[in-house]
Design a protein around this motif. Structure first.
Motif, short mmCIF file in Angstrom:
data_model
loop_
_atom_site.label_atom_id
_atom_site.label_comp_id
_atom_site.label_asym_id
_atom_site.label_seq_id
_atom_site.Cartn_x
_atom_site.Cartn_y
_atom_site.Cartn_z
N MET A 240 0.83 -1.21 0.00
CA MET A 240 0.00 0.00 0.00
C MET A 240 0.86 1.26 0.00
SD MET A 240 -3.13 -0.55 -0.41
CE MET A 240 -3.81 1.07 -0.08
N GLU B 2 0.42 4.14 -2.60
CA GLU B 2 0.09 5.50 -2.18
C GLU B 2 1.03 6.50 -2.85
OE1 GLU B 2 -1.64 6.34 1.94
OE2 GLU B 2 0.51 6.73 2.07
N ARG C 199 -5.66 9.78 -4.56
CA ARG C 199 -5.62 9.13 -3.24
C ARG C 199 -6.06 7.68 -3.38
NH1 ARG C 199 -3.82 11.47 0.48
NH2 ARG C 199 -3.87 13.70 0.79
N VAL C 200 -5.53 6.85 -2.49
CA VAL C 200 -5.96 5.44 -2.49
C VAL C 200 -6.53 5.08 -1.12
CG1 VAL C 200 -4.23 4.75 -4.20
CG2 VAL C 200 -3.65 4.61 -1.77
N GLY C 201 -7.37 4.05 -1.09
CA GLY C 201 -7.91 3.54 0.18
C GLY C 201 -7.84 2.02 0.15
N GLN C 202 -7.50 1.44 1.29
CA GLN C 202 -7.33 -0.03 1.31
C GLN C 202 -8.60 -0.74 1.78
OE1 GLN C 202 -3.83 -2.35 3.17
NE2 GLN C 202 -5.30 -2.15 4.82
N ILE C 203 -8.98 -1.80 1.05
CA ILE C 203 -10.09 -2.65 1.50
C ILE C 203 -9.60 -4.10 1.45
CG2 ILE C 203 -12.45 -3.45 1.06
CD1 ILE C 203 -13.03 -0.72 1.04
N THR D 253 -18.76 1.23 1.59
CA THR D 253 -17.45 1.89 1.66
C THR D 253 -16.86 2.07 0.27
OG1 THR D 253 -17.13 0.83 3.78
CG2 THR D 253 -15.19 1.83 2.79
N ARG E 162 -18.65 4.88 -1.48
CA ARG E 162 -18.30 6.20 -0.94
C ARG E 162 -16.89 6.61 -1.39
NH1 ARG E 162 -19.72 10.55 -0.51
NH2 ARG E 162 -19.36 11.88 1.27
N LEU E 163 -15.96 5.64 -1.35
CA LEU E 163 -14.60 5.96 -1.80
C LEU E 163 -14.64 6.44 -3.25
CD1 LEU E 163 -12.60 2.91 -0.33
CD2 LEU E 163 -12.21 5.32 0.24
N VAL F 3 -11.54 8.57 -4.71
CA VAL F 3 -10.41 7.78 -4.22
C VAL F 3 -10.34 6.49 -5.04
CG1 VAL F 3 -9.57 6.49 -2.20
CG2 VAL F 3 -10.67 8.73 -1.90
N PRO G 248 -10.03 2.77 -4.66
CA PRO G 248 -9.97 1.69 -3.67
C PRO G 248 -9.01 0.60 -4.15
CG PRO G 248 -12.24 2.14 -4.35
CD PRO G 248 -11.35 2.83 -5.31
#
Ligand SMILES: Nc1ncnc2c1ncn2[C@@H]1O[C@H](COP(=O)(O)OP(=O)(O)O)[C@@H](O)[C@H]1O
Ligand SMILES: N[C@@H](CCC(=O)OP(=O)(O)O)C(=O)O
Length: 377
Positions: free
Chosen positions: A96, A100, A109-113, A132, A135-136, A141, A143
């Motif tokens: 990650m 990033e 931007r990144v988001g982790q799932i 989630t 929304r990301l 963002v 994901p």
């Protein structure tokens, strides 16, 4: 649904608004099996523009084990499950961090799932994951999804990320799934065999692939090989989603709808995503046998399974677990999520709702499997 032409399917990919891209370990590693950060940067450069152009992009990325094993002083990728899980937990953070900084170069931007197969079959976790992700994506963002290797139980691990990516595509109602691997396309047989021929278009991945021979992974890095990639394209196809399968080097052209790799047409219009999810993600833990009347009602569709029609239960399951619903001859009729634990079921068998309410209380006056959680097989 009429079979679309190859160019129609390609142009639907080019116009896709929501896209799930899956990249396999074999496309992110050196020959040694260790994470190759240059390859990761190249991949991000190729796919970031899709997001910058306004598409909603979800990346399903393998590579946690590849990123972790060198850090732990191992010479090669571990093969036992416990060490793989520990290695993935070390590697996931590193993976990650690279994503990033790589997406950061493009202002993204990144988001982790992290998802386990178990999460995918529980209604609450399913809804949470979906909410989630949605929304990301609304927040712009990217994901980044991986299997939650550290927590996955051995029995129902995905292991590969191919099927997970198709289920995620289904969950976010994607318009296209792009599977990036270390071969340029699907071949008529494993590409190392002489005589293997390229396949550019698969109009019906569900019924018309008998002539194609596939094997598991040969890289020593990847997990499912072509077997799980075809399963993923089937899941996508019956979810109404086209799949492109190609090498990571072709990521850019694949997302533009260019004629690279193999494209699989969708074979069905979209269905309810959660029901599709139940039918593909769920590994039943046991089952219920039903009488002739209940079997007829279930086969007719849209009926819940009431205790009055159930004649027996087998296996050890908890409320929310996937189970088979079979007729008295033992033939599977449907897959569903149990409303009750297996030990509660014997007290309920054969009783109608009024009897259940009177004898066992309001908590037991509900279907053994609610129709929203039931999928015919
Ligand atoms: N019919 C086939 N066509 C293309 N590739 C195949 C076929 N059968 C097996 N394969 C193998 O599948 C491999 C890709 O799967 P895998 O190693 O699991 O990659 P990933 O890490 O990207 O998931 C290819 O390297 C190829 O050797
Ligand atoms: N979740 C694992 C991925 C396992 C794997 O190798 O999958 P794949 O590359 O899709 O065959 C990891 O991040 O290392």
């Amino acid at each position: 649904m009429n079979t679309p032409s190859q160019s129609q399917v390609r142009s639907s990919v080019a116009q896709a608004r929501t896209i799930v891209v899956k990249v396999g370990s074999s496309s992110l590693t050196h020959a040694s099996g260790r994470l190759d950060v240059e390859r990761l940067h190249a991949l991000v450069s190729a796919i970031a523009h899709t997001s910058l152009m306004g598409a909603r992009l979800v990346l399903v990325s393998s590579g946690a084990i590849a990123a972790g094993f060198g850090q732990l002083g191992f010479d090669e990728r571990p093969s036992d499950v416990a060490t793989q899980q520990a290695t993935a937990s070390v590697g996931q953070g590193l993976l990650m961090a690279h994503y990033e900084s790589s997406f950061g170069r493009f202002g993204l931007r990144v988001g982790q799932i992290l998802i386990t197969a178990e999460d995918t079959i529980r209604a609450t976790q399913y809804r949470n994951a979906r909410r989630t992700l949605d929304r990301l994506l609304e927040l712009g963002v990217v994901p980044i999804v991986n299997e939650n290797d550290a927590l996955a139980s051995n029995e129902i691990r995905f292991g590969d990320n191919d099927r997970l990516s198709a289920l995620v595509a289904n969950m976010v109602r994607a318009d296209a799934l792009v599977l990036l691997t270390d071969v340029d396309c699907l071949y008529t047989e494993p590409p190392s065999r002489p005589g293997a021929r390229r396949i550019a278009y698969v109009p019906d991945v569900v019924n018309a692939l008998d002539h194609v021979k596939v094997s598991g992974s040969v890289s020593g890095v990847g997990t499912g090989g072509m077997v799980t990639k075809l399963e993923a394209s089937r899941i996508a196809a019956v979810s109404g989603i086209p799949t492109v399968l190609t090498s990571a080097d072709n990521a850019g052209p694949a997302l533009m709808g260019d004629a690279v790799g193999t494209i699989f047409a969708p074979v069905r219009h979209r269905g309810s995503s959660r029901r599709l999810w139940i039918s593909f993600a769920a590994e039943p833990r046991g089952g219920l046998a039903v009488d002739t009347g209940a079997a007829k009602a279930i086969r007719g569709g849209r009926a819940s399974l009431l205790a009055a029609g159930v004649v027996g239960a087998h296996g050890d399951f908890s409320a929310g677990d996937p189970i088979w619903v079979s007729d008295e001859a033992g033939e599977h009729i449907a897959k569903g999520l149990a409303g009750y634990d297996s030990e509660e079921v014997p007290h309920m068998l054969g009783r109608n709702t009024t009897q259940l309410r009177r004898l066992l209380g309001e908590a037991y006056a509900h279907p053994l499997v609610h129709r929203d959680n039931l999928v015919l097989v």
